[in-house]
Structure formats: C-alpha cells, structure tokens
Design a protein around this motif. Structure first.
Motif, PDB file in Angstrom:
ATOM      1  N   PHE A 114       0.846  -1.203   0.000  1.00  0.00           N
ATOM      2  CA  PHE A 114       0.000   0.000   0.000  1.00  0.00           C
ATOM      3  C   PHE A 114       0.883   1.257   0.000  1.00  0.00           C
ATOM      4  CE2 PHE A 114       0.442  -1.440   4.416  1.00  0.00           C
ATOM      5  CZ  PHE A 114       0.817  -0.283   5.089  1.00  0.00           C
ATOM      6  N   ASP A 115       0.271   2.375  -0.352  1.00  0.00           N
ATOM      7  CA  ASP A 115       1.023   3.631  -0.441  1.00  0.00           C
ATOM      8  C   ASP A 115       1.477   4.086   0.944  1.00  0.00           C
ATOM      9  OD1 ASP A 115       0.764   3.885  -3.194  1.00  0.00           O
ATOM     10  OD2 ASP A 115      -1.204   4.841  -3.021  1.00  0.00           O
ATOM     11  N   HIS A 116       2.743   4.437   1.064  1.00  0.00           N
ATOM     12  CA  HIS A 116       3.267   4.889   2.358  1.00  0.00           C
ATOM     13  C   HIS A 116       2.896   6.360   2.593  1.00  0.00           C
ATOM     14  CE1 HIS A 116       6.621   7.005   0.398  1.00  0.00           C
ATOM     15  NE2 HIS A 116       6.892   5.910  -0.293  1.00  0.00           N
ATOM     16  N   PRO A 117       2.999   6.805   3.835  1.00  0.00           N
ATOM     17  CA  PRO A 117       2.666   8.208   4.130  1.00  0.00           C
ATOM     18  C   PRO A 117       3.798   9.124   3.664  1.00  0.00           C
ATOM     19  CG  PRO A 117       3.360   7.085   6.145  1.00  0.00           C
ATOM     20  CD  PRO A 117       3.381   6.054   5.055  1.00  0.00           C
ATOM     21  N   ALA A 118       3.813   9.445   2.407  1.00  0.00           N
ATOM     22  CA  ALA A 118       4.933  10.191   1.837  1.00  0.00           C
ATOM     23  C   ALA A 118       5.088  11.544   2.509  1.00  0.00           C
ATOM     24  CB  ALA A 118       4.723  10.381   0.343  1.00  0.00           C
ATOM     25  N   GLN A 119       6.310  11.853   2.941  1.00  0.00           N
ATOM     26  CA  GLN A 119       6.580  13.151   3.560  1.00  0.00           C
ATOM     27  C   GLN A 119       6.526  14.257   2.515  1.00  0.00           C
ATOM     28  OE1 GLN A 119       6.848  13.473   6.855  1.00  0.00           O
ATOM     29  NE2 GLN A 119       6.470  11.299   6.990  1.00  0.00           N
ATOM     30  N   ILE A 120       7.127  13.986   1.364  1.00  0.00           N
ATOM     31  CA  ILE A 120       7.062  14.985   0.282  1.00  0.00           C
ATOM     32  C   ILE A 120       6.742  14.293  -1.033  1.00  0.00           C
ATOM     33  CG2 ILE A 120       8.480  16.883   1.183  1.00  0.00           C
ATOM     34  CD1 ILE A 120      10.885  15.628  -0.188  1.00  0.00           C
ATOM     35  N   ARG A 121       6.026  15.035  -1.874  1.00  0.00           N
ATOM     36  CA  ARG A 121       5.647  14.504  -3.181  1.00  0.00           C
ATOM     37  C   ARG A 121       6.046  15.488  -4.262  1.00  0.00           C
ATOM     38  NH1 ARG A 121       1.957  10.315  -2.805  1.00  0.00           N
ATOM     39  NH2 ARG A 121       1.113  10.004  -0.716  1.00  0.00           N
ATOM     40  N   SER A 122       6.288  14.947  -5.438  1.00  0.00           N
ATOM     41  CA  SER A 122       6.562  15.797  -6.597  1.00  0.00           C
ATOM     42  C   SER A 122       5.244  16.408  -7.075  1.00  0.00           C
ATOM     43  CB  SER A 122       7.174  14.968  -7.724  1.00  0.00           C
ATOM     44  OG  SER A 122       6.162  14.152  -8.286  1.00  0.00           O
ATOM     45  N   ALA A 123       5.343  17.278  -8.079  1.00  0.00           N
ATOM     46  CA  ALA A 123       4.138  17.901  -8.633  1.00  0.00           C
ATOM     47  C   ALA A 123       3.184  16.852  -9.213  1.00  0.00           C
ATOM     48  CB  ALA A 123       4.530  18.908  -9.700  1.00  0.00           C
ATOM     49  N   THR A 124       3.732  15.702  -9.619  1.00  0.00           N
ATOM     50  CA  THR A 124       2.865  14.648 -10.177  1.00  0.00           C
ATOM     51  C   THR A 124       2.304  13.736  -9.080  1.00  0.00           C
ATOM     52  OG1 THR A 124       4.725  13.126 -10.413  1.00  0.00           O
ATOM     53  CG2 THR A 124       4.240  14.550 -12.305  1.00  0.00           C
ATOM     54  N   GLY A 125       2.677  14.041  -7.824  1.00  0.00           N
ATOM     55  CA  GLY A 125       2.193  13.212  -6.715  1.00  0.00           C
ATOM     56  C   GLY A 125       3.110  12.038  -6.402  1.00  0.00           C
ATOM     57  N   ALA A 126       4.236  11.934  -7.093  1.00  0.00           N
ATOM     58  CA  ALA A 126       5.163  10.821  -6.825  1.00  0.00           C
ATOM     59  C   ALA A 126       5.844  11.033  -5.477  1.00  0.00           C
ATOM     60  CB  ALA A 126       6.208  10.733  -7.929  1.00  0.00           C
ATOM     61  N   PRO A 127       5.972   9.959  -4.672  1.00  0.00           N
ATOM     62  CA  PRO A 127       6.619  10.086  -3.346  1.00  0.00           C
ATOM     63  C   PRO A 127       8.133  10.213  -3.489  1.00  0.00           C
ATOM     64  CG  PRO A 127       5.928   7.810  -3.737  1.00  0.00           C
ATOM     65  CD  PRO A 127       5.548   8.583  -4.968  1.00  0.00           C
ATOM     66  N   LEU A 128       8.673  11.353  -3.133  1.00  0.00           N
ATOM     67  CA  LEU A 128      10.080  11.646  -3.411  1.00  0.00           C
ATOM     68  C   LEU A 128      11.064  10.922  -2.486  1.00  0.00           C
ATOM     69  CD1 LEU A 128       9.810  15.480  -4.199  1.00  0.00           C
ATOM     70  CD2 LEU A 128      10.097  13.611  -5.823  1.00  0.00           C
ATOM     71  N   HIS A 129      10.532  10.292  -1.426  1.00  0.00           N
ATOM     72  CA  HIS A 129      11.440   9.537  -0.552  1.00  0.00           C
ATOM     73  C   HIS A 129      11.248   8.031  -0.705  1.00  0.00           C
ATOM     74  CE1 HIS A 129      13.776  12.453   1.615  1.00  0.00           C
ATOM     75  NE2 HIS A 129      12.699  13.185   1.857  1.00  0.00           N
ATOM     76  N   GLY A 130      10.843   7.594  -1.858  1.00  0.00           N
ATOM     77  CA  GLY A 130      10.711   6.138  -2.025  1.00  0.00           C
ATOM     78  C   GLY A 130       9.616   5.810  -3.008  1.00  0.00           C
ATOM     79  N   ARG A 131      10.050   5.371  -4.184  1.00  0.00           N
ATOM     80  CA  ARG A 131       9.101   5.083  -5.246  1.00  0.00           C
ATOM     81  C   ARG A 131       8.698   3.620  -5.135  1.00  0.00           C
ATOM     82  NH1 ARG A 131       7.525   7.817  -9.632  1.00  0.00           N
ATOM     83  NH2 ARG A 131       7.165   6.610 -11.524  1.00  0.00           N
TER      84      ARG A 131
END
Ligand SMILES: [Zn+2]
Length: 376
Positions: free
Chosen positions: A319-336
C-alpha cells in the motif's frame, strides 16, 4: 569507471536541461485486501509534529477536528520556538493544552559568541517553567552550524552541555534530529534510490555528497558521545535516529545507551519495506519506540494519517506509504515503492502510540486516559 563517468555526465546534463519531473506512480493493478481503517486503534501521541502555521484559535480548532477524525490524542508541536514566539504559542494554545503541547527550540544566533551557551540554557529553562513539554533540536546541529574556523558544530560540543543538563534537571525530553536520510549522503544518480524517486532532478539542494558536509558517521559518533556524557537526559532520536537503513545500528544505539529512544516519523516508507524484520524490532524494543509523523496541519487523513495506522496495525500488503514529500505529479520523493504492515499486538501498539511518550509527558496523561475511556 566508464559507467561512473556516464552517470556523472547524464546527471550534469539533467541539471543543465532542467530535468522534467519524475512521472506519477503507476497505479497498482493487483487487487489486495484492505483493512477498513480510518483512525488509530488507540489515541496516539504524535511526538513529532510541525505546527508552525498554528497562529489562531481557529487553526487549533481545525487541527483538533482532524485529530478527532483520525484518532490522534495529543500532538507535540516541535515549533514552539523561543522568546516571544514561544510565549505567543503558549498563549494561543492555552485553551487546547490537553491536545496540543509545545516543545521549545534553541536560538542558535550568536553560537560563537561568549556566553551563548549560558544564555541559551537560561532561555530554555524559562520556557520549561512557562510550560514547554520538551526541547526540539533539528539537523542544523551537525550539518549546518559552524565554528569560526569553518568546521561543523556537533551534538557533543561542550556549549550544549548546559542545555542537555537543563533538560535532565527539568525532566524534559530532547527530541533530537541529527544526521539525515542516508540517500542524501550518496552521489546523485540512478543508483541512488532517492534520486530514482525524484529528488535532486532540478537542483542539488539537500544532497551532501561531495559538498564538504560531515559524513553520517561523524554525526553519529558525536551523538553517541552526547548520550554517554548526559546519562540523565532522555534523548528521543527522530526518524529512527536516521539509522533505519541499518537496523543493527539502531539496536546497537538502544542497547548501549539506556537514555536513547527512537521516534519513527519519515522512516515508515523504509521500515515498511521489511515488515518481518521491523515487526521483530518493534516487539523487542517496544518500550523504546515512539510514534511520530513529522506532519503538519495541512496533511490529510486519507493520504497521510491512515497509512501510518495501516502500517502499525494491519498486515495489509503493498500500500502507499505516508509520503513526507511529493513531486508535482504526486510521486513520493522519498521512495518510489509501496509498503507492508506489521500488525503490532495491542499491548505493543499502546506503548508505541502513547505509553512510552507519556513517561516524558506527565501533563497529558489524564488527557489520554480520558480519551481511552477505560479501554485497556
Ligand atoms: Zn522535525
């Protein structure tokens, strides 16, 4: 060698051209069972929250509504500040003090001037007397603050001794974030999984490779000396002490220093990749692990809070992790990638959610007990 050169050239080209954002995360096509979960099973103490934007009673009310919706009992605001800012936060937050408490900060301004240490400790003690629940230290200590000769100031610097001792004397925890996410110390390029996830596509901000910053080992060793020198001070090491990439290092720290604890925020994306190993860690060190989110008032229940509960409370998979930061496309920047739950037993969950934190936060014990409503 050729490979290295190619990587370097392509990374350099990427900067020059203004690399496009990483693409959005693909949707998982596999249909997997999901536990119906919207709130924490027991009222949680969030030991690491950033409430810098809490300015009015309305801001607090709005946050309390989110807390009620998703089962957060108490929030520790790391952004209490110092001086006038601290006093204002205490004043505005006063009607909400059962739910939102403030940690003080240190003013690093003038750290190289005589008497800074004494002044900083005195102001901290004033904040404690005025109701600060603890002290928050961020990663500038070790990675940013410098001596006049240009060398970096570390956490075992004697100037911090009176500060750590004041915390012990007032029985207040130090929530300390030193070092940084390990990928930030590695070279920028496709082999770095943080780069792969989308960091540093347009600038190098926040990457320490080849910048002259101290190596993580330098920061870690200083932190160990700090723990050793101040056995009466309780240090809660943020982000699993930034050692989540090597659990042997985490357990060594906890085994060696009884005054060390760890808090899990912004590490869930990594912990959730190895659910069996990490579940064992949580069971064995159940008295030393604190729940924290590193969140802020803008984080939504579905995208941010629920993945934390899902990770700790269920065996849900991929499942999707609680991403701390996301790119403009919503991609989780600390772990794809996606993560897996560790389904902690209730007694462990209660410790991680609140009991461990309440050892250091006696002022909100009654609040949590009231919210538990006799549930044990
Ligand atoms: Zn923080």
């Amino acid at each position: 060698m050729l490979h290295r050169i190619v990587v370097f050239v392509s990374a350099t080209l990427a900067f020059a051209q203004g690399n496009p954002e990483v693409p959005a995360m693909p949707k998982a096509l596999m249909k997997l069972p999901r536990a119906p979960i919207t709130r924490a099973k027991f009222p949680a103490v969030d030991f690491h929250f950033h409430g810098r934007t809490l300015r009015s009673a309305a801001d607090y009310q709005k946050l309390v509504r989110v807390m009620d919706e998703t089962g957060i009992g108490v929030i520790c605001n790391m952004d209490g500040g110092f001086g006038k800012t601290f006093d204002e936060n205490m004043k505005t937050g006063e009607p909400f003090r059962e739910r939102i408490i403030h940690f003080a900060r240190i003013d690093f301004e003038g750290i190289n001037t005589p008497n800074w240490s004494r002044r900083a400790a005195a102001e901290l003690e004033r904040c404690f007397r005025a109701g600060a629940a603890g002290l928050k230290i961020n990663k500038v200590l070790g990675l940013d603050l410098k001596n006049p000769d240009g060398s970096y100031i570390q956490s075992d610097d004697p100037r911090f001794d009176p500060i750590w001792e004041a915390c012990a004397r007032h029985n207040k925890p130090v929530m300390i974030h030193t070092s940084d996410s390990i990928g930030r110390f590695h070279a920028i390029g496709p082999e770095n999984e943080r780069y792969e996830a989308g960091l540093w596509r347009n600038d190098r901000e926040g990457n320490y490779h080849g910048t002259g910053h101290p190596a993580p080992e330098v920061i870690e060793k200083a932190r160990e000396r700090m723990h050793a020198k101040h056995p009466r001070t309780r240090f809660v090491n943020a982000h699993v002490a930034m050692l989540y990439y090597d659990m042997d290092k985490v357990t060594a720290l906890l085994d060696k220093y009884p005054n060390a604890d760890v808090e899990i925020s912004a590490a869930v994306q990594d912990l959730g990749r190895a659910p069996r190993l990490i579940r064992e860690f949580f069971i064995k060190y159940q008295d030393r692990i604190f729940f924290g989110s590193d969140g802020n008032p803008s984080r939504g229940v579905e995208e941010f809070w629920v993945p934390h509960w899902r990770f700790l409370e269920t065996y849900d998979e991929h499942f999707d992790h609680p991403a701390q930061i996301r790119s403009a496309t919503g991609a989780p920047l600390h772990g794809r990638w996606r993560i897996y739950g560790i389904s902690l037993p209730d007694e462990v969950l209660r410790k991680v959610y609140s009991e461990n934190a309440l050892r250091y936060l006696p002022g909100v014990r009654a609040s949590i007990e009231k919210q538990l409503g006799g549930r044990r």
